[in-house]
Design an enzyme around this catalytic site. Structure first.
Site, PDB file in Angstrom:
ATOM      1  CE  LYS A  95      42.163  36.241  50.265  1.00  0.00           C
ATOM      2  NZ  LYS A  95      42.682  35.155  49.425  1.00  0.00           N
ATOM      3  CG  HIS A 136      43.219  33.538  54.116  1.00  0.00           C
ATOM      4  ND1 HIS A 136      44.453  34.140  54.186  1.00  0.00           N
ATOM      5  CD2 HIS A 136      42.996  33.286  52.802  1.00  0.00           C
ATOM      6  CE1 HIS A 136      44.964  34.233  52.974  1.00  0.00           C
ATOM      7  NE2 HIS A 136      44.100  33.724  52.118  1.00  0.00           N
ATOM      8  NE  ARG A 145      22.127  37.165  34.525  1.00  0.00           N
ATOM      9  CZ  ARG A 145      21.925  37.021  33.222  1.00  0.00           C
ATOM     10  NH1 ARG A 145      21.524  35.849  32.743  1.00  0.00           N
ATOM     11  NH2 ARG A 145      22.088  38.046  32.405  1.00  0.00           N
ATOM     12  CG  ASP A 178      47.763  36.642  54.912  1.00  0.00           C
ATOM     13  OD1 ASP A 178      47.257  35.894  54.056  1.00  0.00           O
ATOM     14  OD2 ASP A 178      48.559  36.238  55.770  1.00  0.00           O
TER      15      ASP A 178
END
Length: 310
Positions: A160, A139, A244, A178
């Site tokens: 998404k 998916h 980060r 999808d």
């Protein structure tokens, strides 16, 4: 057993079918390798890879032509009666009527191609390798961003498809929405594509299904794309520590192949399309030998060294 339709092989490789009376509707190719039956035609049948596609090139064909008629028939009948899937004549060679009669007798589809044996072998091995590669469905959304295949994953409804749509409007190309079919074509390469039924479609909650190819043009879609980077969208968690600097790469694994993966926290106001674009360009830059995080670390270390000297 997984296989590729012989009819599809004929269409994709532009082969000429010389045995149209043979019903190929249920015939499949199950191995990505091919065989040139030089030794088998000469009579050595040990270790005969008869399950593979058989290719007769100019050398094999001229060998048969040099045999007398009776011996040629015996040799070729022994070959086609071995339950081989099909025979392809290359380099503009043409089987005789007797060869075609034997092929029909033993239900062996026979094709020709004008391409030289070497170039055709390279093409069919590449094509069968992709078609018969190990495959899984996941998916997610796969987009071509600046030539990098970016697989966007995350929980259903996290955004998404919306991110993919924004990328398409910015000039990038959709591969699949999808459901993404991932094939392992080598130990270092994964190729993603869309299922035939959903190709070029995107589902947007509240709007429905849209046809990307029709709305944005053929330049906005792509059939296949190697998977170079995975971006996992997740809800923002203030308790979680997010990377980060990017000094160390994180990976996710599909079919035994590792792919660089970034976890991207979702908060209101973040422009996902720009972040995905930046991630794709940064990934390409790293592949070219430049790592911005390592450069920053080098500068910090140099600055600290300079201060100690003072």
């Amino acid at each position: 057993m997984k296989g590729v339709s012989m009819t599809k092989m004929v269409q994709e490789l532009n082969l000429k079918n010389l045995t149209p009376n043979i019903d190929m509707s249920d015939m499949v190719i199950t191995l990505p390798d091919i065989n040139r039956p030089a030794l088998q035609l000469a009579g050595y049948l040990e270790h005969f890879a008869k399950e593979r596609v058989q290719i007769i090139g100019y050398v094999e064909f001229t060998y048969l032509q040099h045999l007398d008629a009776e011996e040629c028939r015996f040799t070729y009948e022994r070959f086609v009666s071995s339950q081989i899937p099909c025979v392809i004549f290359s380099t503009m060679t043409q089987p005789t009527e007797e060869m075609l009669e034997l092929a029909v007798k033993y239900n062996v589809p026979t094709f020709t191609t004008d391409r030289t044996t070497s170039s055709f072998m390279a093409e069919i091995i590449r094509w069968l390798g992709v078609q018969l590669a190990p495959c899984i469905s996941i998916h997610g959304v796969l987009v071509d961003v600046y030539g990098e295949g970016v697989l966007i994953t995350g929980e259903s409804g996290i955004g998404k498809s919306e991110a993919a749509l924004e990328l398409i409007k910015r000039g990038h190309r959709l591969v699949s929405d999808d459901v993404v079919e991932i094939r392992k074509v080598s130990d270092v390469t994964l190729v993603g594509s869309a299922p035939d039924i959903t190709r070029h479609f995107i589902e947007l909650r509240g709007i429905g299904i849209i046809d990307v190819k029709t709305l944005f043009g053929v330049e906005s879609v792509k059939d296949t794309q190697s998977i170079d980077l995975v971006i996992k969208l997740e809800e923002w968690d203030k308790e979680k520590e997010y990377d980060r600097l990017g000094l160390t790469e994180e990976y996710t694994e599909y079919l035994g192949n590792k792919v660089v993966c970034h976890s991207l926290p979702i908060r209101p106001g973040r422009n996902l399309a720009i972040i995905v674009e930046s991630a794709a360009v940064n990934h390409r830059q790293k592949k070219m030998g430049y790592n911005a995080a390592e450069e920053l670390y080098r500068r910090v270390q140099q600055n600290m060294a300079n201060k100690r000297e003072v």
